[in-house]
Design an enzyme around this catalytic site. Structure first.
Site, PDB file in Angstrom:
ATOM      1  N   GLU A 156       5.499  -3.407 -12.431  1.00 30.61           N
ATOM      2  CA  GLU A 156       6.966  -3.365 -12.476  1.00 30.61           C
ATOM      3  C   GLU A 156       7.514  -4.391 -13.473  1.00 30.61           C
ATOM      4  OE1 GLU A 156       8.273  -3.747  -8.380  1.00 30.61           O
ATOM      5  OE2 GLU A 156       7.087  -1.989  -7.813  1.00 30.61           O
ATOM      6  N   SER A 191       3.593  -5.209  -8.402  1.00 30.06           N
ATOM      7  CA  SER A 191       4.569  -6.145  -8.964  1.00 30.06           C
ATOM      8  C   SER A 191       4.292  -6.387 -10.446  1.00 30.06           C
ATOM      9  CB  SER A 191       4.525  -7.478  -8.206  1.00 30.06           C
ATOM     10  OG  SER A 191       5.047  -7.306  -6.921  1.00 30.06           O
ATOM     11  N   HIS A 218       2.804 -13.556  -7.527  1.00 31.97           N
ATOM     12  CA  HIS A 218       1.486 -13.668  -6.901  1.00 31.97           C
ATOM     13  C   HIS A 218       0.458 -12.726  -7.521  1.00 31.97           C
ATOM     14  CE1 HIS A 218       3.407 -10.155  -5.430  1.00 31.97           C
ATOM     15  NE2 HIS A 218       2.483  -9.848  -4.540  1.00 31.97           N
ATOM     16  N   SER A 248       5.313  -8.549  -0.494  1.00 35.65           N
ATOM     17  CA  SER A 248       5.766  -8.321   0.875  1.00 35.65           C
ATOM     18  C   SER A 248       4.927  -9.052   1.916  1.00 35.65           C
ATOM     19  CB  SER A 248       5.741  -6.821   1.154  1.00 35.65           C
ATOM     20  OG  SER A 248       4.427  -6.321   1.019  1.00 35.65           O
ATOM     21  N   HIS A 278       0.832  -1.208   0.000  1.00 39.45           N
ATOM     22  CA  HIS A 278       0.000   0.000   0.000  1.00 39.45           C
ATOM     23  C   HIS A 278       0.865   1.256   0.000  1.00 39.45           C
ATOM     24  CE1 HIS A 278      -3.971  -1.923   0.925  1.00 39.45           C
ATOM     25  NE2 HIS A 278      -3.122  -2.926   1.042  1.00 39.45           N
ATOM     26  N   GLY A 335      -7.162 -12.720  -2.216  1.00 35.22           N
ATOM     27  CA  GLY A 335      -7.708 -11.370  -2.367  1.00 35.22           C
ATOM     28  C   GLY A 335      -7.625 -10.829  -3.780  1.00 35.22           C
ATOM     29  N   ASP A 372      -6.441   5.407   2.735  1.00 31.67           N
ATOM     30  CA  ASP A 372      -6.512   4.026   2.243  1.00 31.67           C
ATOM     31  C   ASP A 372      -7.802   3.343   2.705  1.00 31.67           C
ATOM     32  OD1 ASP A 372      -5.584   1.553   1.212  1.00 31.67           O
ATOM     33  OD2 ASP A 372      -3.532   2.069   1.727  1.00 31.67           O
TER      34      ASP A 372
HETATM   35  O1  LIG Z   1      11.597  -8.298  -1.718  1.00 28.91           O
HETATM   36  C1  LIG Z   1      10.834  -7.414  -2.123  1.00 28.91           C
HETATM   37  C2  LIG Z   1       9.418  -7.534  -2.092  1.00 28.91           C
HETATM   38  C3  LIG Z   1       8.652  -6.503  -2.586  1.00 28.91           C
HETATM   39  N1  LIG Z   1       9.245  -5.381  -3.073  1.00 28.91           N
HETATM   40  C4  LIG Z   1       8.409  -4.273  -3.595  1.00 28.91           C
HETATM   41  O2  LIG Z   1       7.192  -4.242  -2.887  1.00 28.91           O
HETATM   42  C5  LIG Z   1       6.103  -3.930  -3.744  1.00 28.91           C
HETATM   43  C6  LIG Z   1       5.122  -5.066  -3.677  1.00 28.91           C
HETATM   44  O3  LIG Z   1       3.981  -4.708  -4.384  1.00 28.91           O
HETATM   45  P1  LIG Z   1       2.786  -5.724  -4.673  1.00 28.91           P
HETATM   46  O4  LIG Z   1       3.314  -7.002  -5.172  1.00 28.91           O
HETATM   47  O5  LIG Z   1       1.782  -5.022  -5.482  1.00 28.91           O
HETATM   48  O6  LIG Z   1       2.149  -5.850  -3.236  1.00 28.91           O
HETATM   49  P2  LIG Z   1       2.274  -6.864  -2.021  1.00 28.91           P
HETATM   50  O7  LIG Z   1       3.519  -6.649  -1.317  1.00 28.91           O
HETATM   51  O8  LIG Z   1       1.963  -8.217  -2.454  1.00 28.91           O
HETATM   52  O9  LIG Z   1       1.075  -6.311  -1.046  1.00 28.91           O
HETATM   53  C7  LIG Z   1      -0.302  -6.229  -1.135  1.00 28.91           C
HETATM   54  O10 LIG Z   1      -0.773  -5.015  -1.702  1.00 28.91           O
HETATM   55  C8  LIG Z   1      -1.006  -5.002  -3.104  1.00 28.91           C
HETATM   56  C9  LIG Z   1      -1.694  -3.698  -3.441  1.00 28.91           C
HETATM   57  O11 LIG Z   1      -0.789  -2.738  -3.792  1.00 28.91           O
HETATM   58  C10 LIG Z   1      -1.886  -6.152  -3.517  1.00 28.91           C
HETATM   59  O12 LIG Z   1      -2.029  -6.143  -4.917  1.00 28.91           O
HETATM   60  C11 LIG Z   1      -1.305  -7.463  -3.033  1.00 28.91           C
HETATM   61  O13 LIG Z   1      -2.188  -8.515  -3.319  1.00 28.91           O
HETATM   62  C12 LIG Z   1      -1.103  -7.434  -1.537  1.00 28.91           C
HETATM   63  O14 LIG Z   1      -0.503  -8.647  -1.099  1.00 28.91           O
HETATM   64  C13 LIG Z   1       6.678  -3.733  -5.118  1.00 28.91           C
HETATM   65  O15 LIG Z   1       6.889  -2.367  -5.335  1.00 28.91           O
HETATM   66  C14 LIG Z   1       8.017  -4.465  -5.043  1.00 28.91           C
HETATM   67  O16 LIG Z   1       8.995  -3.936  -5.914  1.00 28.91           O
HETATM   68  C15 LIG Z   1      10.612  -5.257  -3.119  1.00 28.91           C
HETATM   69  O17 LIG Z   1      11.165  -4.253  -3.577  1.00 28.91           O
HETATM   70  N2  LIG Z   1      11.358  -6.292  -2.641  1.00 28.91           N
END
Ligand SMILES: O=c1ccn([C@@H]2O[C@H](COP(=O)(O)OP(=O)(O)O[C@H]3O[C@H](CO)[C@@H](O)[C@H](O)[C@H]3O)[C@@H](O)[C@H]2O)c(=O)[nH]1
Length: 475
Positions: free
Chosen positions: A369, A366, A361, A282, A17, A384, A114
């Site tokens: 990116e 992600s 996931h 994360s 978030h 979710g 949020d």
């Molecule tokens: O080792 C890591 C892990 C994550 N990231 C960054 O963390 C962000 C992760 O984003 P994303 O995969 O969208 O989110 P999640 O961490 O999975 O978190 C949640 O929040 C998102 C909403 O933004 C949802 O889409 C997901 O389902 C939910 O798990 C990205 O910018 C990644 O580049 C890193 O840089 N390094």
């Protein structure tokens, strides 16, 4: 500068978030908007690496109340065992007096909040500040999960059977459906039930979103018509508010621009676009059985891979990893594969020339990116919003720029062959269908994401909309 717009950003404190709120802040501050970014102390180091330094931007620390016994340096839900994640929502609720003081001192024009802070619009309104819910989730996920008509005709908390049915009017086509009538599986529906459950006296997440939207001057969404047209039309038909679309919010390069030599050198051993990078954001964790099948599936592909795994707080990662990985796996794959536990510089890894595929996931940031770095997508959603992002991006979805791993209806099980088959479609059998069309669609989306003027226009339009709201053009 009296006419400089001032926006407070108040994300939920989980990295998935915080990250889109940072990206939006960077875009707005580059157009002269003053940003005050609320965060908790445990997040400050990471926020600092991603928030582009600017005289327009400041970080404002918020203290979570110590009474709940949360770790003092908590950096989001990933530092809490899943059973305690709810405490973070309660802790944010308890910051209300502090937030009121801060907002009265800062006197911003807008506060973007949020899903969790349903109380924010009324507090902001008392202070003459406009509040806008900024949803970091895709329109398709919002449409299915929190559309106001989601609970029509349902008494109490929806069951799995209820959630297997889309809300009335949700754009299903035979394309997106798993079978003729359903968009999601039983296993996937189970992961949604908690969203509608009240915890103690606390409102459900569904109710929080409804109240947050109803008090907002506009709903801000991180998406665009190009990516989600039908789902945006549906959600707009359900919510009588102005909508502001930020577009996909292509991230600015992180300020620690260079990839560690350790990763760079290892990746550079492989040919261009050949490595499968595999990670789960994360706050998504795989069971031991899933880790085993995933690892074996990656091995089967014969492609080089970087597998990043994490475990819930209070689990010993070394022991958990040893238990999960198949016997002899690390030895067998040592020339081609790395398994890493812990945080990695994801954006920089995806940007490495050797990385060609991202198995993930389907977290919304992600996905963006990976696409902006021209990686092929293999989608393994676990809960979710990820489920809907995956349906959107997957082979039969509106975007159809990736391939979903086949999973079992009742428990989401997948085997090594399912991983192998999915990766092969986009990385090996690229002259055959469906890989061929998917790669074409992926390229179209890549071009859209890379068009700087198009992306910039979302932000310029957002600023125009915000000015209109202040001038009373919107409610
Ligand atoms: O080792 C890591 C892990 C994550 N990231 C960054 O963390 C962000 C992760 O984003 P994303 O995969 O969208 O989110 P999640 O961490 O999975 O978190 C949640 O929040 C998102 C909403 O933004 C949802 O889409 C997901 O389902 C939910 O798990 C990205 O910018 C990644 O580049 C890193 O840089 N390094």
């Amino acid at each position: 500068m009296a006419d400089q717009l001032h926006v407070v950003m108040f994300p939920f404190f989980a990295f998935g978030h915080v990250s889109p709120f940072i990206q939006l802040s960077n875009k707005l501050s580059s157009h002269g908007i003053h940003i005050s970014f609320f965060t908790i102390p445990g997040f400050i180091p990471r926020v600092k690496t991603l928030l582009v330094p600017s005289p327009n931007t400041e970080i404002v620390p918020l203290q979570l109340p110590p009474s709940l016994g949360l770790p003092p340096n908590l950096a989001g839900t990933m530092d809490l065992p899943p059973s305690e994640a709810i405490k973070l929502i309660t802790a944010i609720d308890l910051t209300r007096p502090q937030v009121k003081t801060l907002l009265s001192e800062l006197k911003p024009n807008f506060v973007l909040f949020d899903f969790a802070q349903h109380w924010l619009p009324s507090l902001a309104s008392e202070l003459g500040i406009k509040a806008m819910l900024f949803s970091v989730f895709s329109a398709i996920a919002n449409a299915y999960i929190v559309s106001p008509n989601r609970l029509s005709g349902i008494e109490g908390i929806p069951t799995v059977d209820h959630l297997l049915k889309p809300p009335q009017g949700f754009p299903t086509s035979k394309n997106i459906a798993r079978d003729q009538s359903r968009v999601i599986s039983t296993f996937e529906a189970q992961s949604l039930v908690f969203i509608y459950e009240k915890v103690n006296e606390s409102p459900s997440n569904f109710d929080r979103v409804q109240e947050g939207i109803s008090g907002s001057s506009a709903v801000v969404m991180k998406t665009s018509y190009e990516m989600e047209g039908p789902y945006l039309d549906f959600i707009k038909s359900q919510i009588n508010k102005p909508f502001i679309l930020t577009g996909p919010l292509i991230p600015e390069p992180p300020s620690d621009l260079v990839l560690d030599a350790k990763w760079d050198e290892w990746l550079a051993r492989f040919s261009e676009k050949s490595v499968v990078f595999c990670s789960f954001g994360s706050e998504t964790f795989l069971t031991q059985e899933r880790i085993r099948e995933l690892a074996l599936g990656l091995e089967l592909t014969g492609l080089p891979f970087l597998l990043v795994l994490n475990f819930p707080a209070k689990v010993n990662p070394k022991v958990a990893l040893e238990d999960a990985l198949p016997r002899g796996f690390l030895k067998r794959t040592k020339d081609k594969g790395v398994v890493h536990v812990g945080w990695v510089p994801q954006q920089l890894i995806l940007g490495h020339k050797s990385v060609g595929c991202y198995l993930c996931h389907a977290g919304f940031s992600s996905l963006i990116e990976a696409l902006m770095n021209d990686c092929q997508l293999v989608l393994l959603p676990l809960k979710g919003d990820q489920i809907f992002n995956s349906r959107l991006m997957g082979e039969n979805g509106f975007v159809s720029a990736g391939i979903e791993v086949n999973t079992r209806e009742e428990d989401g099980y997948f085997g090594k062959e399912d991983i192998f088959t999915a990766v092969k479609k986009v990385m090996v059998d690229v002259e055959e269908e469906p890989g061929k069309s998917i790669r074409l669609n992926q390229k179209k989306l890549y071009k859209f994401l890379k068009e700087k003027d198009v992306q910039d226009k979302f932000i310029l339009d957002m600023i125009v909309e915000m000015k209109k709201i202040l001038e009373g053009g919107f409610s």
